[in-house]
Design a protein around this motif. Structure first.
Motif, mmCIF file in Angstrom:
data_model
loop_
_atom_site.group_PDB
_atom_site.id
_atom_site.type_symbol
_atom_site.label_atom_id
_atom_site.label_comp_id
_atom_site.label_asym_id
_atom_site.label_seq_id
_atom_site.Cartn_x
_atom_site.Cartn_y
_atom_site.Cartn_z
ATOM 1 N N THR A 106 27.006 -73.530 6.524
ATOM 2 C CA THR A 106 25.621 -73.194 6.236
ATOM 3 C C THR A 106 24.780 -74.063 7.158
ATOM 4 O O THR A 106 24.898 -75.292 7.133
ATOM 5 N N LEU A 107 23.997 -73.423 8.000
ATOM 6 C CA LEU A 107 23.140 -74.158 8.923
ATOM 7 C C LEU A 107 21.706 -74.108 8.418
ATOM 8 O O LEU A 107 21.227 -73.058 8.001
ATOM 9 N N THR A 108 21.029 -75.243 8.465
ATOM 10 C CA THR A 108 19.624 -75.286 8.074
ATOM 11 C C THR A 108 18.714 -75.268 9.291
ATOM 12 O O THR A 108 17.522 -75.026 9.169
ATOM 13 N N ALA A 109 19.270 -75.533 10.448
ATOM 14 C CA ALA A 109 18.572 -75.418 11.729
ATOM 15 C C ALA A 109 19.641 -75.019 12.744
ATOM 16 O O ALA A 109 20.528 -75.803 13.048
ATOM 17 N N ALA A 110 19.574 -73.800 13.198
ATOM 18 C CA ALA A 110 20.614 -73.284 14.099
ATOM 19 C C ALA A 110 20.237 -73.577 15.547
ATOM 20 O O ALA A 110 19.288 -73.005 16.064
ATOM 21 N N HIS A 111 20.979 -74.451 16.170
ATOM 22 C CA HIS A 111 20.730 -74.826 17.556
ATOM 23 C C HIS A 111 21.851 -74.297 18.445
ATOM 24 O O HIS A 111 22.974 -74.098 17.997
ATOM 25 N N ALA A 112 21.557 -74.107 19.704
ATOM 26 C CA ALA A 112 22.547 -73.619 20.662
ATOM 27 C C ALA A 112 23.814 -74.459 20.571
ATOM 28 O O ALA A 112 23.755 -75.688 20.494
ATOM 29 N N THR A 113 24.936 -73.775 20.567
ATOM 30 C CA THR A 113 26.215 -74.428 20.338
ATOM 31 C C THR A 113 27.213 -74.033 21.413
ATOM 32 O O THR A 113 27.410 -72.852 21.668
ATOM 33 N N SER A 114 27.819 -75.017 22.034
ATOM 34 C CA SER A 114 28.833 -74.748 23.044
ATOM 35 C C SER A 114 30.184 -74.494 22.391
ATOM 36 O O SER A 114 30.800 -73.460 22.589
ATOM 37 N N ASN A 115 30.667 -75.466 21.637
ATOM 38 C CA ASN A 115 31.978 -75.370 20.998
ATOM 39 C C ASN A 115 31.912 -75.870 19.569
ATOM 40 O O ASN A 115 31.135 -76.763 19.262
ATOM 41 N N TRP A 116 32.758 -75.307 18.754
ATOM 42 C CA TRP A 116 32.983 -75.782 17.391
ATOM 43 C C TRP A 116 34.430 -76.273 17.387
ATOM 44 O O TRP A 116 35.360 -75.476 17.466
ATOM 45 N N ASP A 117 34.627 -77.578 17.338
ATOM 46 C CA ASP A 117 35.962 -78.148 17.382
ATOM 47 C C ASP A 117 36.335 -78.673 16.005
ATOM 48 O O ASP A 117 35.583 -79.449 15.405
ATOM 49 N N TYR A 118 37.499 -78.272 15.541
ATOM 50 C CA TYR A 118 37.979 -78.657 14.223
ATOM 51 C C TYR A 118 39.136 -79.642 14.369
ATOM 52 O O TYR A 118 40.096 -79.375 15.077
#
Length: 175
Positions: A113-125
Motif C-alpha cells: 500500500t503506497l501513500t505517495a507513489a514515486h517513480a520506482t526503478s526496482n523492487w528488490d526483495y
C-alpha cells in the motif's frame, strides 16, 4: 511443487527487511512512502498494536525509508530495519522481540500500500540467510536477494502486487 515450512522468525525479519530495502527505489535519496501489508510487515504489526514498544512508527508505518543503492550503499548495518534510524525501536533485535508471520516456500504475492507513489526503478526483495543470528543487529551479510522486479522508473499505482518465489528453507532452522 511441494511446500517446505519456513521458520516464521526467519520470514518476519526478511519481510520487514523487504520494506526497508525495497524503499531504496531510486539511485538517489528515497522519497517513497508505503508498506508491505501482505505479509504484514513489522511496521504494520506495530501500527495494529500487535508489536509493542515501537515508537512513532505506529502512526506512520509508511515512513520507513532510507537512501538507495542497497546493498552497495544506503542505510548502515545495525540501522537496516528502521531505514536508517528514524524509528530506532525497529532496529532492536531479539529472538522474541517481534511478532512472527508464518509463510511457506513457493509462489507468493506480496502486496504494498503506497501513500505517495514515486517513480520506482526496482523492487528488490531480501530474506534473511540460513544461520543468521536473530539476537544481533541486522547487517547486510544477513540477507540474500530472492526476487527483483524491474519497474523501469515508472510511477506505480497506490496498490502494488508482486509475484515472487520464496526460496526453500529447511524447517530445521529453529532458534
Amino acid at each position: 511443487m511441494s511446500k517446505v515450512k519456513i521458520n516464521p522468525l526467519y520470514l518476519v525479519l526478511g519481510t520487514f527487511i523487504m520494506i526497508a530495502l525495497t524503499l531504496s527505489f531510486n539511485t538517489n535519496k528515497v522519497s517513497a512512502h508505503g508498506y508491505v501489508d501482505n505479509p504484514k510487515s513489522r511496521a504494520v504489526l506495530c501500527a495494529e498494536g500487535v508489536n509493542k514498544d515501537c515508537g512513532g512508527v505506529v502512526y506512520e508505518p509508511q515512513s520507513i525509508e532510507g537512501p538507495g543503492n542497497y546493498p552497495e550503499a544506503g542505510v548502515p548495518d545495525g540501522k537496516i530495519a528502521s531505514g536508517g534510524g528514524v524509528f530506532p525501536e525497529l532496529d532492536e533485535q531479539g529472538e522474541n522481540r517481534w511478532a512472527k508471520v508464518g509463510m511457506s516456500s513457493g509462489a507468493y504475492t506480496f502486496h504494498w500500500t503506497l501513500t505517495a507513489a514515486h517513480a520506482t526503478s526496482n523492487w528488490d526483495y531480501y530474506i534473511t540467510k540460513e544461520g543468521w543470528d536473530p539476537n544481533t543487529p541486522l547487517k547486510r551479510s544477513d540477507f540474500e536477494l530472492f526476487c527483483s522486479i524491474d519497474d523501469g522508473g515508472k510511477r506505480p499505482d497506490f496498490s502494488v502486487s508482486h509475484d515472487c518465489v520464496i526460496p526453500n528453507v529447511l524447517d530445521t532452522m529453529l532458534f
